[in-house]
Scaffold this active site. Structure first.
Site, PDB file in Angstrom:
ATOM      1  N   HIS A   6       0.846  -1.186   0.000  1.00  5.09           N
ATOM      2  CA  HIS A   6       0.000   0.000   0.000  1.00  5.09           C
ATOM      3  C   HIS A   6       0.882   1.236   0.000  1.00  5.09           C
ATOM      4  CE1 HIS A   6      -3.149   2.820   1.117  1.00  5.09           C
ATOM      5  NE2 HIS A   6      -3.988   1.896   0.698  1.00  5.09           N
ATOM      6  N   ASP A  51      -7.961  -5.259   0.252  1.00  7.16           N
ATOM      7  CA  ASP A  51      -8.526  -6.075  -0.817  1.00  7.16           C
ATOM      8  C   ASP A  51      -8.054  -7.516  -0.843  1.00  7.16           C
ATOM      9  OD1 ASP A  51     -10.384  -4.430  -1.886  1.00  7.16           O
ATOM     10  OD2 ASP A  51      -8.915  -3.307  -3.038  1.00  7.16           O
TER      11      ASP A  51
HETATM   12  N1  ACO Z   1       3.979  -7.494  -4.962  1.00  7.52           N
HETATM   13  C1  ACO Z   1       5.336  -7.505  -5.143  1.00  7.52           C
HETATM   14  N2  ACO Z   1       6.125  -6.433  -4.952  1.00  7.52           N
HETATM   15  C2  ACO Z   1       5.542  -5.308  -4.563  1.00  7.52           C
HETATM   16  C3  ACO Z   1       4.159  -5.212  -4.328  1.00  7.52           C
HETATM   17  C4  ACO Z   1       3.372  -6.357  -4.547  1.00  7.52           C
HETATM   18  N3  ACO Z   1       2.048  -6.332  -4.359  1.00  7.52           N
HETATM   19  N4  ACO Z   1       3.858  -3.952  -3.947  1.00  7.52           N
HETATM   20  C5  ACO Z   1       5.015  -3.283  -3.920  1.00  7.52           C
HETATM   21  N5  ACO Z   1       6.052  -4.100  -4.281  1.00  7.52           N
HETATM   22  C6  ACO Z   1       7.481  -3.767  -4.306  1.00  7.52           C
HETATM   23  C7  ACO Z   1       7.858  -2.963  -5.539  1.00  7.52           C
HETATM   24  O1  ACO Z   1       8.254  -3.766  -6.605  1.00  7.52           O
HETATM   25  C8  ACO Z   1       8.992  -2.114  -5.002  1.00  7.52           C
HETATM   26  O2  ACO Z   1      10.153  -2.921  -4.917  1.00  7.52           O
HETATM   27  P1  ACO Z   1      11.620  -2.292  -5.198  1.00  7.52           P
HETATM   28  O3  ACO Z   1      11.836  -1.305  -4.118  1.00  7.52           O
HETATM   29  O4  ACO Z   1      12.534  -3.476  -5.158  1.00  7.52           O
HETATM   30  O5  ACO Z   1      11.565  -1.672  -6.577  1.00  7.52           O
HETATM   31  C9  ACO Z   1       8.566  -1.808  -3.563  1.00  7.52           C
HETATM   32  O6  ACO Z   1       7.736  -2.916  -3.193  1.00  7.52           O
HETATM   33  C10 ACO Z   1       7.791  -0.503  -3.429  1.00  7.52           C
HETATM   34  O7  ACO Z   1       6.685  -0.562  -4.327  1.00  7.52           O
HETATM   35  P2  ACO Z   1       6.033   0.689  -5.060  1.00  7.52           P
HETATM   36  O8  ACO Z   1       5.393   0.218  -6.322  1.00  7.52           O
HETATM   37  O9  ACO Z   1       7.028   1.806  -5.166  1.00  7.52           O
HETATM   38  O10 ACO Z   1       4.947   1.103  -4.011  1.00  7.52           O
HETATM   39  P3  ACO Z   1       3.738   2.062  -4.292  1.00  7.52           P
HETATM   40  O11 ACO Z   1       3.450   2.752  -3.019  1.00  7.52           O
HETATM   41  O12 ACO Z   1       3.976   2.903  -5.493  1.00  7.52           O
HETATM   42  O13 ACO Z   1       2.553   1.036  -4.686  1.00  7.52           O
HETATM   43  C11 ACO Z   1       0.645  -0.330  -4.624  1.00  7.52           C
HETATM   44  C12 ACO Z   1       1.501   0.723  -3.883  1.00  7.52           C
HETATM   45  C13 ACO Z   1       0.252   0.209  -6.015  1.00  7.52           C
HETATM   46  C14 ACO Z   1      -0.630  -0.573  -3.839  1.00  7.52           C
HETATM   47  C15 ACO Z   1       1.477  -1.627  -4.765  1.00  7.52           C
HETATM   48  O14 ACO Z   1       1.850  -2.107  -3.491  1.00  7.52           O
HETATM   49  C16 ACO Z   1       0.739  -2.704  -5.560  1.00  7.52           C
HETATM   50  O15 ACO Z   1       0.785  -2.691  -6.791  1.00  7.52           O
HETATM   51  N6  ACO Z   1       0.035  -3.653  -4.849  1.00  7.52           N
HETATM   52  C17 ACO Z   1      -0.740  -4.658  -5.519  1.00  7.52           C
HETATM   53  C18 ACO Z   1      -2.060  -4.095  -5.979  1.00  7.52           C
HETATM   54  C19 ACO Z   1      -3.032  -3.871  -4.828  1.00  7.52           C
HETATM   55  O16 ACO Z   1      -3.231  -4.726  -3.986  1.00  7.52           O
HETATM   56  N7  ACO Z   1      -3.659  -2.677  -4.843  1.00  7.52           N
HETATM   57  C20 ACO Z   1      -4.673  -2.339  -3.838  1.00  7.52           C
HETATM   58  C21 ACO Z   1      -4.224  -1.191  -3.017  1.00  7.52           C
HETATM   59  S1  ACO Z   1      -5.399  -0.864  -1.757  1.00  7.52           S
HETATM   60  C22 ACO Z   1      -6.628  -0.038  -2.512  1.00  7.52           C
HETATM   61  O17 ACO Z   1      -6.500   0.639  -3.496  1.00  7.52           O
HETATM   62  C23 ACO Z   1      -7.892  -0.167  -1.915  1.00  7.52           C
END
Ligand code: ACO
Length: 452
Positions: free
Chosen positions: A329, A387
């Site tokens: 998140h 979620d």
């Molecule tokens: N699976 C694997 N790796 C992940 C995940 C994941 N679900 N989420 C983040 N990471 C990793 C990224 O690859 C990144 O790694 P790095 O530092 O080695 O490059 C690090 O964790 C940081 O991730 P970001 O993408 O920079 O985090 P951001 O805050 O931009 O993204 C998000 C947040 C979009 C929710 C992300 O965690 C994601 O895509 N999760 C899966 C989708 C999801 O469940 N969305 C629902 C969110 S809740 C809602 O909207 C109600």
């Protein structure tokens, strides 16, 4: 313009004595090249981090700030919802979401978010009655659904139909008239379940079911989704209660992508139906509200517990572009408080519906357990979000997968409206218009096509 030799604000230790210094009320920046100083006001929060007001930065120093994804930028002042991502705290108008989930109802939470305070009995009764008596949609709007192909995604249908509502209610769309704004708020909250259910019935090829004003908000929605004209339909109270709880948990989440979209669209002075429709579009994406649908697809794709390690290897390999859906998140770097409540609710709902041996739930529990012990997720502070489990409850109560994000949209409409109302009452409101760091070509002369 002078060059600012300061490293990015968010990453640099404060009080290093060289380029910037923060006191209680000001943040001082020094431009080394020109030795110019600037004092930026610091605006305190009631709880949580204060913010440095950079609105005069460009005028004084000739620079903008760079913050992709707005991770460090407060675009507005707000009194609606507070999140502490590290501590896993979520407050609606100051009330912890856990207390509201345990003691309140979605309608009461809607009133709270819209009006800032919990209602008296009389206020709640009047609010509920007003919502109940505005549930029907114009028959012409209902006919819009015939224009969609049978396999249209319900989010496509609802965003289009919500935007079209602006063609029906232009007599009450003066956004600067508080009474018009209130009528809009009640209309959209009352009618969005009817629109959502019509989208579902259209996909099934079944006749639309009209709302029943004797039923509460969630029971009425279930009735419109599942009843058919040829036999009686009894709403399952367990399902209605589960839905009510999920709606409380999804009702607002401060300046998330869809709420910011509603604010941005609304800041142009567009009509509120257009702004909410923009919010629906933003919510649709798998990184936001589309995640609950994506989680169930992912669980099905994994199939069995034995396949979890192989799947997680794929997730950790960046070139695969596979993410563990329902994990991570932007704000929560600890357990999402809503995920904890939903996980418990999952146990209860499945037990009460006699489906305790739900294989997808078992798989989700094991996946969570394994991921939480894995260095990759620990290092990046990736925890289950709201979620990860909501889709399992939705499917247990019979909501089809393509409708999951629609359920989220129904609940979040309340938050979108609360933020839109707040924005319009804010004397600091201006059109939202971010800046950029331009890295394209510098000026060059047009070449005739034959000379390129
Ligand atoms: N699976 C694997 N790796 C992940 C995940 C994941 N679900 N989420 C983040 N990471 C990793 C990224 O690859 C990144 O790694 P790095 O530092 O080695 O490059 C690090 O964790 C940081 O991730 P970001 O993408 O920079 O985090 P951001 O805050 O931009 O993204 C998000 C947040 C979009 C929710 C992300 O965690 C994601 O895509 N999760 C899966 C989708 C999801 O469940 N969305 C629902 C969110 S809740 C809602 O909207 C109600």
């Amino acid at each position: 313009p002078p060059t600012l030799h300061s490293p990015p604000l968010g990453r640099h230790p404060l009080n290093n004595g060289s380029v910037h210094r923060m006191t209680q009320n000001t943040f001082e920046l020094v431009d080394r090249a020109s030795d110019r100083k600037m004092s930026l006001p610091v605006r305190p929060a009631s709880i949580g981090p204060s913010v440095v007001d950079i609105s005069k930065l460009n005028k004084e120093l000739g620079v903008f700030t760079y913050d992709p994804g707005f991770g460090m930028t407060a675009a507005t002042e707000s009194r609606v919802t507070y999140i502490d991502g590290d501590a896993g705290i979520l407050l609606y108008r100051g009330y912890p979401v856990g207390q509201l989930a345990e003691k309140s109802s979605f309608m009461e939470v809607a009133y709270l978010l819209l009006h800032s305070e919990l209602p008296s009995r009389k206020q709640l009764d009047e609010f509920v009655s007003s919502i109940r008596h505005h549930t029907m949609i114009n028959e012409s709007l209902l006919r819009f659904f015939h224009g969609f192909h049978y396999d249209a995604h319900p989010m496509a249908m609802i965003s289009a139909v919500i935007a079209s509502m602006s063609a029906f209610y232009h007599d009450t769309m003066d956004i600067y008239n508080p009474r018009h704004r209130e009528i809009f708020a009640h209309r959209i909250i009352a009618k969005i379940p009817t629109i959502a259910a019509a989208a579902h019935k259209h996909s099934l090829g079944q006749p639309y079911v009209y709302p029943r004003n004797d039923l509460d908000y969630c029971s009425n929605l279930l009735h419109m989704l599942y009843a058919v004209p040829c036999e009686p339909y009894e709403v399952d109270p367990v399902a209605a209660q589960a839905l009510d709880l999920l709606f409380i948990l999804h009702a607002d989440h401060e300046q998330n992508a869809s709420t910011s979209t509603v604010r941005l669209a609304g800041s142009t002075g567009t009509n509120p139906y257009a702004a909410i429709s923009a919010g629906v579009a933003a919510l649709w994406g798998p990184a936001h509200g589309g995640a609950n649908e994506a989680v169930l697809n992912m669980l099905e794709q994994i199939g069995t517990v034995d396949n979890i390690p192989k799947f997680l290897e794929q997730v950790k390999d960046k070139s695969s572009h596979v993410r563990l859906m329902g994990f991570g998140h932007r704000v929560y770097k600890n357990f999402d408080p809503r995920a904890k409540i939903i996980r418990e609710m999952c146990h209860k709902v499945l037990a009460r519906l006699g489906r305790s041996d739900n294989p997808l739930f078992e798989l989700a529990l094991r996946l969570e357990e394994i991921a939480l012990k894995d260095e990759y997720f620990i290092e990046r502070k990736l925890y289950p979000n709201v979620d990860f489990y909501s889709g399992i409850i939705y499917s247990a109560i019979g909501i089809p997968r393509s409708m999951f994000t629609v359920m989220f949209a129904i609940a979040r409409t309340v938050g979108w409206v609360a933020h839109w109302q707040e924005m319009l009452g804010d004397p600091a409101m201006r059109i939202g218009r971010p800046r950029q760091l331009y890295t394209g070509p510098t000026q060059r002369d047009y070449l005739e096509i034959g000379r390129r």
